[in-house]
Design a protein around this motif. Sequence first.
Motif, PDB file in Angstrom:
ATOM      1  N   ARG A 209       0.829  -1.204   0.000  1.00 13.59           N
ATOM      2  CA  ARG A 209       0.000   0.000   0.000  1.00 13.59           C
ATOM      3  C   ARG A 209       0.864   1.255   0.000  1.00 13.59           C
ATOM      4  N   LEU A 210       1.909   1.269   0.827  1.00  9.78           N
ATOM      5  CA  LEU A 210       2.792   2.435   0.900  1.00  9.78           C
ATOM      6  C   LEU A 210       3.519   2.646  -0.423  1.00  9.78           C
ATOM      7  N   LEU A 211       3.965   1.556  -1.056  1.00  7.37           N
ATOM      8  CA  LEU A 211       4.635   1.666  -2.355  1.00  7.37           C
ATOM      9  C   LEU A 211       3.691   2.256  -3.396  1.00  7.37           C
ATOM     10  N   ALA A 212       2.431   1.783  -3.381  1.00  5.98           N
ATOM     11  CA  ALA A 212       1.456   2.285  -4.359  1.00  5.98           C
ATOM     12  C   ALA A 212       1.151   3.765  -4.129  1.00  5.98           C
ATOM     13  N   GLU A 213       0.987   4.138  -2.855  1.00  4.03           N
ATOM     14  CA  GLU A 213       0.686   5.537  -2.541  1.00  4.03           C
ATOM     15  C   GLU A 213       1.807   6.471  -2.967  1.00  4.03           C
ATOM     16  N   ASP A 217       8.848   1.640  -6.801  1.00  6.83           N
ATOM     17  CA  ASP A 217       9.036   0.272  -7.255  1.00  6.83           C
ATOM     18  C   ASP A 217       9.892  -0.455  -6.222  1.00  6.83           C
ATOM     19  N   ALA A 218       9.388  -1.605  -5.724  1.00  3.02           N
ATOM     20  CA  ALA A 218      10.104  -2.337  -4.670  1.00  3.02           C
ATOM     21  C   ALA A 218      11.490  -2.779  -5.124  1.00  3.02           C
ATOM     22  N   SER A 219      11.653  -3.024  -6.434  1.00  2.40           N
ATOM     23  CA  SER A 219      12.950  -3.497  -6.918  1.00  2.40           C
ATOM     24  C   SER A 219      14.028  -2.425  -6.820  1.00  2.40           C
ATOM     25  N   ASN A 220      13.626  -1.154  -6.666  1.00  2.00           N
ATOM     26  CA  ASN A 220      14.587  -0.059  -6.543  1.00  2.00           C
ATOM     27  C   ASN A 220      14.927   0.271  -5.082  1.00  2.00           C
ATOM     28  N   ILE A 221      14.374  -0.508  -4.149  1.00  2.00           N
ATOM     29  CA  ILE A 221      14.599  -0.236  -2.728  1.00  2.00           C
ATOM     30  C   ILE A 221      15.367  -1.389  -2.114  1.00  2.00           C
ATOM     31  N   LYS A 222      16.429  -1.085  -1.406  1.00  3.55           N
ATOM     32  CA  LYS A 222      17.238  -2.121  -0.753  1.00  3.55           C
ATOM     33  C   LYS A 222      16.525  -2.586   0.508  1.00  3.55           C
ATOM     34  N   GLY A 223      16.206  -3.895   0.555  1.00  6.07           N
ATOM     35  CA  GLY A 223      15.499  -4.456   1.699  1.00  6.07           C
ATOM     36  C   GLY A 223      16.452  -4.851   2.817  1.00  6.07           C
ATOM     37  N   THR A 224      16.085  -4.521   4.048  1.00  3.55           N
ATOM     38  CA  THR A 224      16.917  -4.869   5.206  1.00  3.55           C
ATOM     39  C   THR A 224      16.274  -5.949   6.056  1.00  3.55           C
ATOM     40  N   GLY A 225      15.084  -6.433   5.635  1.00  6.57           N
ATOM     41  CA  GLY A 225      14.411  -7.483   6.390  1.00  6.57           C
ATOM     42  C   GLY A 225      15.021  -8.834   6.105  1.00  6.57           C
ATOM     43  N   LYS A 226      14.388  -9.859   6.640  1.00  8.92           N
ATOM     44  CA  LYS A 226      14.873 -11.223   6.475  1.00  8.92           C
ATOM     45  C   LYS A 226      14.961 -11.578   4.999  1.00  8.92           C
ATOM     46  N   GLY A 227      16.131 -12.072   4.584  1.00 16.75           N
ATOM     47  CA  GLY A 227      16.320 -12.480   3.196  1.00 16.75           C
ATOM     48  C   GLY A 227      16.214 -11.339   2.199  1.00 16.75           C
ATOM     49  N   GLY A 228      16.477 -10.112   2.654  1.00 17.59           N
ATOM     50  CA  GLY A 228      16.392  -8.974   1.737  1.00 17.59           C
ATOM     51  C   GLY A 228      14.991  -8.419   1.584  1.00 17.59           C
ATOM     52  N   ARG A 229      14.081  -8.825   2.467  1.00 15.86           N
ATOM     53  CA  ARG A 229      12.697  -8.364   2.399  1.00 15.86           C
ATOM     54  C   ARG A 229      12.609  -6.847   2.599  1.00 15.86           C
ATOM     55  N   VAL A 230      11.764  -6.202   1.787  1.00 14.68           N
ATOM     56  CA  VAL A 230      11.554  -4.757   1.908  1.00 14.68           C
ATOM     57  C   VAL A 230      10.536  -4.502   3.014  1.00 14.68           C
ATOM     58  N   THR A 231      10.896  -3.699   4.003  1.00 13.52           N
ATOM     59  CA  THR A 231      10.021  -3.365   5.121  1.00 13.52           C
ATOM     60  C   THR A 231       9.505  -1.933   4.973  1.00 13.52           C
ATOM     61  N   ASP A 234      12.240   0.536   5.270  1.00 13.19           N
ATOM     62  CA  ASP A 234      13.044   0.687   4.048  1.00 13.19           C
ATOM     63  C   ASP A 234      12.383   1.663   3.090  1.00 13.19           C
ATOM     64  N   VAL A 235      11.047   1.549   2.956  1.00  8.56           N
ATOM     65  CA  VAL A 235      10.316   2.456   2.055  1.00  8.56           C
ATOM     66  C   VAL A 235      10.405   3.879   2.569  1.00  8.56           C
ATOM     67  N   GLU A 236      10.177   4.059   3.872  1.00  8.88           N
ATOM     68  CA  GLU A 236      10.222   5.407   4.450  1.00  8.88           C
ATOM     69  C   GLU A 236      11.616   6.015   4.343  1.00  8.88           C
ATOM     70  N   LYS A 237      12.645   5.175   4.527  1.00 10.61           N
ATOM     71  CA  LYS A 237      14.023   5.653   4.391  1.00 10.61           C
ATOM     72  C   LYS A 237      14.300   6.088   2.959  1.00 10.61           C
ATOM     73  N   SER A 238      13.746   5.327   2.007  1.00  9.45           N
ATOM     74  CA  SER A 238      13.922   5.681   0.594  1.00  9.45           C
ATOM     75  C   SER A 238      13.269   7.020   0.275  1.00  9.45           C
ATOM     76  N   LEU A 239      12.109   7.279   0.901  1.00 11.62           N
ATOM     77  CA  LEU A 239      11.404   8.543   0.664  1.00 11.62           C
ATOM     78  C   LEU A 239      12.174   9.729   1.237  1.00 11.62           C
ATOM     79  N   GLN A 240      12.940   9.476   2.304  1.00 12.81           N
ATOM     80  CA  GLN A 240      13.694  10.560   2.946  1.00 12.81           C
ATOM     81  C   GLN A 240      15.017  10.858   2.254  1.00 12.81           C
ATOM     82  N   ALA A 241      15.378  10.020   1.248  1.00 11.71           N
ATOM     83  CA  ALA A 241      16.643  10.236   0.534  1.00 11.71           C
ATOM     84  C   ALA A 241      16.363  11.007  -0.745  1.00 11.71           C
ATOM     85  N   PRO A 242      16.545  12.341  -0.754  1.00 13.78           N
ATOM     86  CA  PRO A 242      16.172  13.156  -1.924  1.00 13.78           C
ATOM     87  C   PRO A 242      16.941  12.796  -3.180  1.00 13.78           C
ATOM     88  N   ALA A 243      18.186  12.397  -3.037  1.00 12.66           N
ATOM     89  CA  ALA A 243      18.982  12.105  -4.240  1.00 12.66           C
ATOM     90  C   ALA A 243      18.528  10.829  -4.911  1.00 12.66           C
TER      91      ALA A 243
END
Length: 492
Positions: A209-213, A217-231, A234-243
Amino acid sequence: MTIEIKVPVLPESVADASIATWHVKVGDKVSRDQNLVDIETDKVVLEVVAPADGVVSEIFQAEGETVLGEQTIANFEEGEGAATAAPAQTSEKSNQPSGNKGESVEIKVPVLPESVADATIATWHVKPGEAISRDQNLVDIETDKVVLEVVAPADGSLSEILAPEGETVTGEQVIANFVAGSGASAAPAAPAAEASSEENDALSPSVRRLLAEKGLDASNIKGTGKGGRVTKEDVEKSLQAPAAKPAASSETAPVVALGNRTEKRVPMTRLRKTIATRLLEAKNSTAMLTTFNEVNMKPIMDLRKQYQESFEKRHGIRLGFMSFYVKAVTEALKRFPEVNASIDGDDICYHNYFDISIAVSTPRGLVTPVLKDTDSLGMAGIEGGIRALALKGRDGKLTMAEMQGGNFTITNGGVFGSLLSTPILNLPQSAILGMHKIQDRPMAVNGKVEILPMMYLALSYDHRIIDGKESVGFLVTIKEMLEDPTRLLLDV
């Protein structure tokens, strides 16, 4: 710290639910936002996710058991399992045999039905050179109505992708080359890559839901959860990175800056375009009219309460509201054949069978799979058929055969809280019934005010073929059947 895992708050029109599938066992280590259990209501499947990294310590309700809103179904111990999860997973994967480079296999589009001219490559779930296991989903191919999955024929890897995402393809077209037996040669890197692919394919509802809002794209976000899972973090951290944000978005859709605000354009999927076209066609090509009524749901609610346990014990499935709706509609269609008919050119085609489309909300949009020969189904058969269609719709497994046909549609916006609506026809059908939220209201009964669980009914119909007398009579028949369910058994 112990956290109670509870059933989500259910809509007012949903009395109870059942435990469909536990995805974890007691003692399993899980990561935050990982799906723990699927809980099934009359029409939708709810996912309950882990509130944090930890371990499932107790499960109180087994699969198949009936549960209520906010009921505790498990206990969860926070912070117990994240530290050792990665080594255990790596060890398990490393036991797989490694193979040498083998024969090349062409990956083709499945044979498309005659009514489908072409399809679109929706999503590649793997990349060239990535280790793949047998039966792993390689790509989603989207037609006008369904999404087809193409799986790996054996362990190996893709050597080349010939049709990128968004490209139009035809039946049996070669879209990739696959090398069997080569996927495990990169043993050290394979576990992490494969785990990442699996985890990203099963994102939790809150993350999706957060990705859609945010249009990410989940493939552009580095996941830190188990097995590389996107949490979610991770999404919120990606939003805070302007570059990083413009770079991640530019690959999927152009972002236009308007001062401090932005806009993003995303092409419609084939399914969404088809839905839009068909809805517009229904509005423009029919004389559509809607008539309303209301029904007292107390008799059915009392009946379900009385027989729910014995029904579930005998048939192995919950007794929901939808089986009553389908039974009532089927009987009304028998009495009013015009509603079970459709216009074909200058002819009226009267159908002597009863195939009912059930509107199902899926992650890719609204679909209407068909429950066939409802006149020959009992309540348990209807419940089982609807459950199977809802699960297939959620998982994108519906076939073209299950989507085609249908003489009448039932849509239940009440599960989402809708109090009243005017549903749009599902062409070429001539009528659609909208069910809504069950809500307690003061009603006059024998000169006295009583609080009753009431629900509005809305019948949209094509006035070219159905007159007001038939439409109102049809709706009143459904009302009478639902307010006195004994009529369904006695055929009166």
